[in-house]
Design an enzyme around this catalytic site. Structure first.
Site, PDB file in Angstrom:
ATOM      1  N   ARG A  80      11.622  -5.129   5.254  1.00  0.00           N
ATOM      2  CA  ARG A  80      11.310  -3.705   5.028  1.00  0.00           C
ATOM      3  C   ARG A  80      12.184  -2.788   5.883  1.00  0.00           C
ATOM      4  O   ARG A  80      12.434  -3.050   7.042  1.00  0.00           O
ATOM      5  CB  ARG A  80       9.850  -3.416   5.353  1.00  0.00           C
ATOM      6  CG  ARG A  80       9.583  -1.907   5.335  1.00  0.00           C
ATOM      7  CD  ARG A  80       8.153  -1.524   5.339  1.00  0.00           C
ATOM      8  NE  ARG A  80       7.397  -2.197   6.365  1.00  0.00           N
ATOM      9  CZ  ARG A  80       6.074  -2.219   6.381  1.00  0.00           C
ATOM     10  NH1 ARG A  80       5.402  -1.610   5.439  1.00  0.00           N
ATOM     11  NH2 ARG A  80       5.442  -2.850   7.338  1.00  0.00           N
ATOM     12  N   LYS A 110       0.832  -1.216   0.000  1.00  0.00           N
ATOM     13  CA  LYS A 110       0.000   0.000   0.000  1.00  0.00           C
ATOM     14  C   LYS A 110       0.864   1.263   0.000  1.00  0.00           C
ATOM     15  O   LYS A 110       0.697   2.133  -0.843  1.00  0.00           O
ATOM     16  CB  LYS A 110      -0.926   0.017   1.235  1.00  0.00           C
ATOM     17  CG  LYS A 110      -1.874  -1.176   1.322  1.00  0.00           C
ATOM     18  CD  LYS A 110      -2.803  -1.079   2.519  1.00  0.00           C
ATOM     19  CE  LYS A 110      -2.118  -1.195   3.871  1.00  0.00           C
ATOM     20  NZ  LYS A 110      -1.495  -2.509   4.146  1.00  0.00           N
ATOM     21  N   ARG A 118      10.423  -0.582  11.545  1.00  0.00           N
ATOM     22  CA  ARG A 118       9.247  -0.281  12.369  1.00  0.00           C
ATOM     23  C   ARG A 118       9.137  -1.224  13.557  1.00  0.00           C
ATOM     24  O   ARG A 118       9.502  -2.383  13.448  1.00  0.00           O
ATOM     25  CB  ARG A 118       7.989  -0.417  11.497  1.00  0.00           C
ATOM     26  CG  ARG A 118       7.323   0.914  11.229  1.00  0.00           C
ATOM     27  CD  ARG A 118       6.319   0.813  10.150  1.00  0.00           C
ATOM     28  NE  ARG A 118       5.241  -0.130  10.460  1.00  0.00           N
ATOM     29  CZ  ARG A 118       4.202  -0.332   9.646  1.00  0.00           C
ATOM     30  NH1 ARG A 118       4.127   0.331   8.506  1.00  0.00           N
ATOM     31  NH2 ARG A 118       3.259  -1.177   9.969  1.00  0.00           N
ATOM     32  N   ARG A 142      -0.885  -9.058  12.864  1.00  0.00           N
ATOM     33  CA  ARG A 142      -1.533  -8.051  11.997  1.00  0.00           C
ATOM     34  C   ARG A 142      -2.317  -8.733  10.881  1.00  0.00           C
ATOM     35  O   ARG A 142      -3.416  -8.305  10.521  1.00  0.00           O
ATOM     36  CB  ARG A 142      -0.476  -7.104  11.403  1.00  0.00           C
ATOM     37  CG  ARG A 142      -0.084  -5.991  12.365  1.00  0.00           C
ATOM     38  CD  ARG A 142       1.347  -5.538  12.152  1.00  0.00           C
ATOM     39  NE  ARG A 142       1.608  -4.950  10.853  1.00  0.00           N
ATOM     40  CZ  ARG A 142       2.831  -4.813  10.332  1.00  0.00           C
ATOM     41  NH1 ARG A 142       3.890  -5.241  11.005  1.00  0.00           N
ATOM     42  NH2 ARG A 142       2.980  -4.269   9.155  1.00  0.00           N
ATOM     43  N   ARG A 190     -10.749  -0.181   8.079  1.00  0.00           N
ATOM     44  CA  ARG A 190     -10.361  -1.567   8.329  1.00  0.00           C
ATOM     45  C   ARG A 190     -11.464  -2.351   9.015  1.00  0.00           C
ATOM     46  O   ARG A 190     -11.239  -3.466   9.472  1.00  0.00           O
ATOM     47  CB  ARG A 190      -9.125  -1.609   9.218  1.00  0.00           C
ATOM     48  CG  ARG A 190      -7.917  -1.092   8.482  1.00  0.00           C
ATOM     49  CD  ARG A 190      -6.654  -1.444   9.222  1.00  0.00           C
ATOM     50  NE  ARG A 190      -5.614  -0.585   8.723  1.00  0.00           N
ATOM     51  CZ  ARG A 190      -4.388  -0.980   8.456  1.00  0.00           C
ATOM     52  NH1 ARG A 190      -4.022  -2.211   8.672  1.00  0.00           N
ATOM     53  NH2 ARG A 190      -3.513  -0.130   7.986  1.00  0.00           N
TER      54      ARG A 190
HETATM   55  P1  AP5 Z   1       4.757  -1.480   1.894  1.00  0.00           P
HETATM   56  O1  AP5 Z   1       4.442  -0.660   0.713  1.00  0.00           O
HETATM   57  O2  AP5 Z   1       5.466  -0.823   3.033  1.00  0.00           O
HETATM   58  O3  AP5 Z   1       3.444  -2.255   2.398  1.00  0.00           O
HETATM   59  P2  AP5 Z   1       2.155  -1.736   3.161  1.00  0.00           P
HETATM   60  O4  AP5 Z   1       0.990  -2.436   2.568  1.00  0.00           O
HETATM   61  O5  AP5 Z   1       2.127  -0.248   3.211  1.00  0.00           O
HETATM   62  O6  AP5 Z   1       2.450  -2.379   4.590  1.00  0.00           O
HETATM   63  P3  AP5 Z   1       2.206  -1.909   6.071  1.00  0.00           P
HETATM   64  O7  AP5 Z   1       2.956  -2.889   6.911  1.00  0.00           O
HETATM   65  O8  AP5 Z   1       2.541  -0.468   6.256  1.00  0.00           O
HETATM   66  O9  AP5 Z   1       0.699  -2.155   6.271  1.00  0.00           O
HETATM   67  P4  AP5 Z   1      -0.019  -2.353   7.608  1.00  0.00           P
HETATM   68  O10 AP5 Z   1      -1.420  -2.335   7.176  1.00  0.00           O
HETATM   69  O11 AP5 Z   1       0.424  -3.528   8.387  1.00  0.00           O
HETATM   70  O12 AP5 Z   1       0.511  -1.116   8.469  1.00  0.00           O
HETATM   71  P5  AP5 Z   1      -0.107   0.305   8.821  1.00  0.00           P
HETATM   72  O13 AP5 Z   1       1.008   1.229   9.058  1.00  0.00           O
HETATM   73  O14 AP5 Z   1      -1.155   0.682   7.858  1.00  0.00           O
HETATM   74  O15 AP5 Z   1       5.620  -2.725   1.389  1.00  0.00           O
HETATM   75  C1  AP5 Z   1       6.131  -3.689   2.288  1.00  0.00           C
HETATM   76  C2  AP5 Z   1       7.528  -4.132   1.843  1.00  0.00           C
HETATM   77  O16 AP5 Z   1       7.442  -4.835   0.600  1.00  0.00           O
HETATM   78  C3  AP5 Z   1       8.497  -2.974   1.604  1.00  0.00           C
HETATM   79  O17 AP5 Z   1       9.768  -3.333   2.049  1.00  0.00           O
HETATM   80  C4  AP5 Z   1       8.484  -2.783   0.077  1.00  0.00           C
HETATM   81  O18 AP5 Z   1       9.715  -2.279  -0.403  1.00  0.00           O
HETATM   82  C5  AP5 Z   1       8.216  -4.192  -0.424  1.00  0.00           C
HETATM   83  N1  AP5 Z   1       7.402  -4.220  -1.651  1.00  0.00           N
HETATM   84  C6  AP5 Z   1       6.288  -3.465  -1.912  1.00  0.00           C
HETATM   85  N2  AP5 Z   1       5.794  -3.770  -3.129  1.00  0.00           N
HETATM   86  C7  AP5 Z   1       6.596  -4.758  -3.632  1.00  0.00           C
HETATM   87  C8  AP5 Z   1       6.597  -5.511  -4.854  1.00  0.00           C
HETATM   88  N3  AP5 Z   1       5.659  -5.302  -5.807  1.00  0.00           N
HETATM   89  N4  AP5 Z   1       7.558  -6.451  -5.026  1.00  0.00           N
HETATM   90  C9  AP5 Z   1       8.503  -6.649  -4.065  1.00  0.00           C
HETATM   91  N5  AP5 Z   1       8.561  -5.989  -2.901  1.00  0.00           N
HETATM   92  C10 AP5 Z   1       7.616  -5.035  -2.686  1.00  0.00           C
HETATM   93  O19 AP5 Z   1      -0.810  -0.031  10.212  1.00  0.00           O
HETATM   94  C11 AP5 Z   1      -0.040  -0.368  11.357  1.00  0.00           C
HETATM   95  C12 AP5 Z   1      -0.931  -0.613  12.548  1.00  0.00           C
HETATM   96  O20 AP5 Z   1      -1.656   0.584  12.871  1.00  0.00           O
HETATM   97  C13 AP5 Z   1      -2.023  -1.682  12.375  1.00  0.00           C
HETATM   98  O21 AP5 Z   1      -1.523  -2.963  12.668  1.00  0.00           O
HETATM   99  C14 AP5 Z   1      -3.060  -1.206  13.398  1.00  0.00           C
HETATM  100  O22 AP5 Z   1      -2.714  -1.584  14.702  1.00  0.00           O
HETATM  101  C15 AP5 Z   1      -2.963   0.303  13.300  1.00  0.00           C
HETATM  102  N6  AP5 Z   1      -3.924   0.864  12.328  1.00  0.00           N
HETATM  103  C16 AP5 Z   1      -3.660   1.368  11.081  1.00  0.00           C
HETATM  104  N7  AP5 Z   1      -4.778   1.764  10.454  1.00  0.00           N
HETATM  105  C17 AP5 Z   1      -5.803   1.513  11.320  1.00  0.00           C
HETATM  106  C18 AP5 Z   1      -7.212   1.677  11.255  1.00  0.00           C
HETATM  107  N8  AP5 Z   1      -7.843   2.167  10.179  1.00  0.00           N
HETATM  108  N9  AP5 Z   1      -7.954   1.302  12.323  1.00  0.00           N
HETATM  109  C19 AP5 Z   1      -7.374   0.787  13.439  1.00  0.00           C
HETATM  110  N10 AP5 Z   1      -6.048   0.590  13.548  1.00  0.00           N
HETATM  111  C20 AP5 Z   1      -5.261   0.948  12.526  1.00  0.00           C
END
Ligand code: AP5
Length: 232
Positions: free
Chosen positions: A129, A18, A158, A169, A94
């Site tokens: 990552r 994402k 992170r 997660r 979510r």
């Molecule tokens: P990356 O682009 O960083 O992936 P991402 O989908 O953004 O992953 P996140 O881990 O940030 O998602 P998440 O939902 O767990 O975390 P968030 O911060 O939203 O890519 C990942 C890796 O793969 C990178 O190293 C990249 O280089 C590589 N990559 C990408 N594309 C690739 C490809 N095509 N080929 C090869 N490699 C590739 O949420 C964190 C926490 O916050 C949650 O667990 C929750 O506790 C809380 N939270 C967030 N939003 C909410 C909400 N709406 N409600 C309640 N709690 C929430």
């Protein structure tokens, strides 16, 4: 006459890409990137009570309670830059309750993108990552390594990017994803356009190739809008 700004939501499991796609899409379309996870991490960094509570949930891979997340996202969507340039909302909603709350405030996307990637690949992506604290850029030790030694030396990880936490997660994601998708399945039927919930599940694509597919869909959407407005 300037057309309505684009409104896009992007959803997917942890590490489905994402953040990576958001960087590419906002660069191309000038949208405001609003990441629920980034807003929460900024709240933690500010040292507030909400930040402290949020971290307790994030450490366990659980959703942060709605009372913290919903207004945080709503306030960011309501700022002038988001209203004028359009937005790309990442990692929200979510749950069905988050989707309902946003709809209640009048925020509906034009396009809902879902990134689908197999679970074993997700874990590998999480563990490898790294983030550049200076530019905010997302790297992967194997798939998108840093360009220079200098960047490599300053990369950070992170607090929730361990295999164990990523699995938690993922479990939370799997429990909620269907509810969320069902809220956006019909985005377009109501508005008499073709369907604009877009699922992409080719995990072996490079980020630029994923972008190319998203781009095709966005172009199609823009074209349909132009046709619709010129036939009024
Ligand atoms: P990356 O682009 O960083 O992936 P991402 O989908 O953004 O992953 P996140 O881990 O940030 O998602 P998440 O939902 O767990 O975390 P968030 O911060 O939203 O890519 C990942 C890796 O793969 C990178 O190293 C990249 O280089 C590589 N990559 C990408 N594309 C690739 C490809 N095509 N080929 C090869 N490699 C590739 O949420 C964190 C926490 O916050 C949650 O667990 C929750 O506790 C809380 N939270 C967030 N939003 C909410 C909400 N709406 N409600 C309640 N709690 C929430």
């Amino acid at each position: 006459e300037k057309s309505e700004p684009l409104k896009i939501m992007i959803s997917g499991a942890p590490a489905s890409g994402k953040g990576t796609q958001c960087e590419l899409i906002t660069h191309k379309y000038g949208l405001v990137h609003i990441s629920a996870g980034d807003l929460l991490r900024a709240e933690i960094a500010s040292g507030s009570e909400n930040g402290r509570r949020a971290k307790e949930h994030m450490e366990k891979g659980q959703l942060v309670p709605d009372e913290i997340v919903v207004m945080m996202v709503k306030d960011r969507l309501s700022q002038t830059d988001s209203e004028q340039n359009g937005w790309l909302l990442d990692g929200y909603p979510r749950s069905a309750s988050q989707a309902t709350a946003l709809r209640g405030f009048g925020f509906q996307p034009d396009l809902f993108i879902v990134l689908e990637v197999p679970e074993d690949i997700l874990i590998e992506r999480v563990v490898g990552r790294r983030l550049d604290p200076v530019t905010g850029k997302i790297y992967h030790l194997k798939y998108s390594p840093p360009e220079t030694e200098e960047i490599a030396a300053r990369l950070t990880q992170r607090f929730d990017d361990t295999e164990e936490k990523a699995k938690l997660r993922l479990k939370t994601h799997n429990q909620n994803v269907r509810d969320v998708l069902s809220m956006y399945d019909d985005i377009t039927i109501k508005e008499h356009r073709s369907k604009f919930t877009f699922k992409l599940n080719h995990s072996w694509y490079k980020p630029e190739e994923v972008l190319a597919q998203i781009d095709t869909t966005v172009s199609k959407l823009l074209q349909q809008r132009n046709t619709a407005s010129s036939s009024l």
